[in-house]
Design an enzyme around this catalytic site. Structure first.
Site, PDB file in Angstrom:
ATOM      1  N   TYR A  52      16.532  29.435   8.405  1.00 15.09           N
ATOM      2  CA  TYR A  52      15.512  30.245   9.070  1.00 15.09           C
ATOM      3  C   TYR A  52      15.623  30.172  10.590  1.00 15.09           C
ATOM      4  O   TYR A  52      15.800  29.100  11.166  1.00 15.09           O
ATOM      5  CB  TYR A  52      14.117  29.776   8.659  1.00 15.09           C
ATOM      6  N   MET A  68      11.906  24.181   2.933  1.00 16.99           N
ATOM      7  CA  MET A  68      11.084  23.448   1.977  1.00 16.99           C
ATOM      8  C   MET A  68      11.911  22.671   0.960  1.00 16.99           C
ATOM      9  O   MET A  68      11.581  21.526   0.614  1.00 16.99           O
ATOM     10  CB  MET A  68      10.141  24.403   1.243  1.00 16.99           C
ATOM     11  N   LYS A 128       0.839  -1.197   0.000  1.00 18.06           N
ATOM     12  CA  LYS A 128       0.000   0.000   0.000  1.00 18.06           C
ATOM     13  C   LYS A 128       0.879   1.254   0.000  1.00 18.06           C
ATOM     14  O   LYS A 128       2.094   1.184   0.174  1.00 18.06           O
ATOM     15  CB  LYS A 128      -0.914   0.006   1.222  1.00 18.06           C
ATOM     16  N   ARG A 186     -10.395   0.865  15.080  1.00 14.37           N
ATOM     17  CA  ARG A 186     -10.488   1.371  13.707  1.00 14.37           C
ATOM     18  C   ARG A 186     -11.585   0.599  12.967  1.00 14.37           C
ATOM     19  O   ARG A 186     -12.642   0.340  13.529  1.00 14.37           O
ATOM     20  CB  ARG A 186      -9.113   1.248  13.030  1.00 14.37           C
TER      21      ARG A 186
END
Length: 384
Positions: free
Chosen positions: A271, A319, A42, A141
């Site tokens: 940053y 990013m 998956k 679940r």
């Protein structure tokens, strides 16, 4: 950078070693010793490529494949893979007819889903549609709750007698909280299996163990195990490395140094200046960031290898890029940066990035983004 053939090398690359997946399936089959092995591919094969992973897993002896949803199963069929495939997570309006026509096996969690699949089977050329009934044993679940088991089994048995469907298996999923919790779930699951037999559904394939339980909870192995993260060479347990389990990491993520900069003591990095150079040093720029799947939570912590030496992220992961402080090492633009992979290549483990980010290895490999070019090294024995 260019390769020897003159073509441009990928800026960001994930090399997928299909032979490692094949090896890992064989190793986990050896550990579990069950009559069936379900290889879970998956989420695009946990980021490794579903088709590549499926073919390698089958070459390693997997008897069935597992996916989350029908669309993932249809992708395997379009690629020409005709092995049994189980899909078990369905939203409202799931296309059971398309699944039936593609000969997908369906995990169902309610009597209502059984009825829906049976109705789809009547218009399908495939007879019977094979089902695996999912029981909720404590994870909270999907799966039928204990109070719904009688209805589920009665509905499935009636539909099977009418034709169109066949119940191949009964399954559940463990929490992995503790051995005691897992064994309590196994005991409850066995109650469900006994109740199914009382409804005429005896002798069906029982499966509840994923990789961790396949390795560590022998009582959970039953007739089949569903092995997921382990086939990709990532350890499912915190206290054992892949090598200690006899597994080989199948994904190696790498890139090239994009820039180097000599900076003075105190110079900030990225940053927020969460890192400042403790001395005059060299910053090397690595062109991978959180858009490529590198967790921002691993800022100031994630490990890489350059020229055989280990370094850690300096400052905030952005990013598209992050910085490493390489000191006085002669690092140059174009040098290979091994981000994670097989330690035999000198790469850090995905699990090391997971520890740096406060997460699990599963997340590290599955989140690698589409900008990272996959290169599959096909297993010599891989086949449909």
């Amino acid at each position: 950078m260019t390769e020897a053939n003159g073509s441009a090398a990928p800026l960001r690359e994930a090399v997928i070693d299909a032979s490692a997946i094949e090896h890992n399936v064989r190793r986990l089959r050896e550990i579990a010793g069950t009559r069936e092995t379900i290889a879970v591919v998956k989420a695009d094969g946990y980021g490794h490529g579903a088709v590549t992973a499926a073919r390698a897993a089958l070459a390693g002896g997997a008897t069935r494949l597992g996916v989350a949803d029908i669309g993932e199963g249809l992708e395997l069929r379009r690629a020409g893979i005709d092995a049994p495939v189980i899909a078990w997570l369905h939203g409202p309006g799931a296309d059971f007819a398309a699944a039936a026509d593609a000969r997908l096996e369906l995990g169902v969690s309610s009597a209502r889903q059984v009825v829906e699949v049976a109705a789809s089977a009547r218009s399908s050329s495939v007879d019977p549609v094979r089902l695996h009934l999912k029981l909720e044993t404590g994870l909270g679940r999907n799966g039928a709750h204990r109070s719904e088991w009688d209805e589920l089994f009665a509905t499935a048995a009636a539909a099977e007698r009418e034709g169109g469907i066949r119940v191949d298996g009964i399954f559940s999923h463990l929490s992995g909280t503790s051995r005691a919790d897992d064994l309590a779930q196994v005991a409850l699951f066995e109650e469900g299996v006994d109740l199914a037999a009382a409804h005429g559904l005896e002798g069906r394939l029982r499966h509840i163990a994923a990789t961790a339980a396949a390795i560590g909870i022998p009582e959970a192995r039953l007739d089949a195990v569903r092995i997921g993260i382990g086939i990709y060479g990532v350890s499912p347990v915190a206290d054992r490395t892949p090598a200690e389990l006899g597994l080989r990491p199948a994904m190696t993520v790498s890139t090239r140094v994009a820039a180097v900069r000599r900076v003075a003591e105190g110079h900030g990095a990225s940053y927020g200046y969460r890192y400042r150079a403790p001395r005059e040093t060299t910053y090397a720029l690595v062109p991978l960031g959180y858009a490529d799947g590198m967790p921002r939570q691993a800022s100031n912590a994630g490990p890489v290898s350059i020229r055989g030496e280990r370094y850690r992220v300096a400052g905030t992961i952005a990013m598209d890029q992050f910085i490493v402080d390489v000191g006085d090492a002669p690092v140059e633009v174009g040098d290979e940066v091994l981000v994670f992979g097989d330690p035999a290549t000198g790469a850090p483990l995905a699990e090391e990035w997971a520890e740096a980010a406060g997460t699990i290895g599963y997340e590290i490999v599955t989140r690698i983004g589409h900008r990272v070019e996959r290169t599959a090294a096909e297993s010599p024995g891989a086949q449909n």
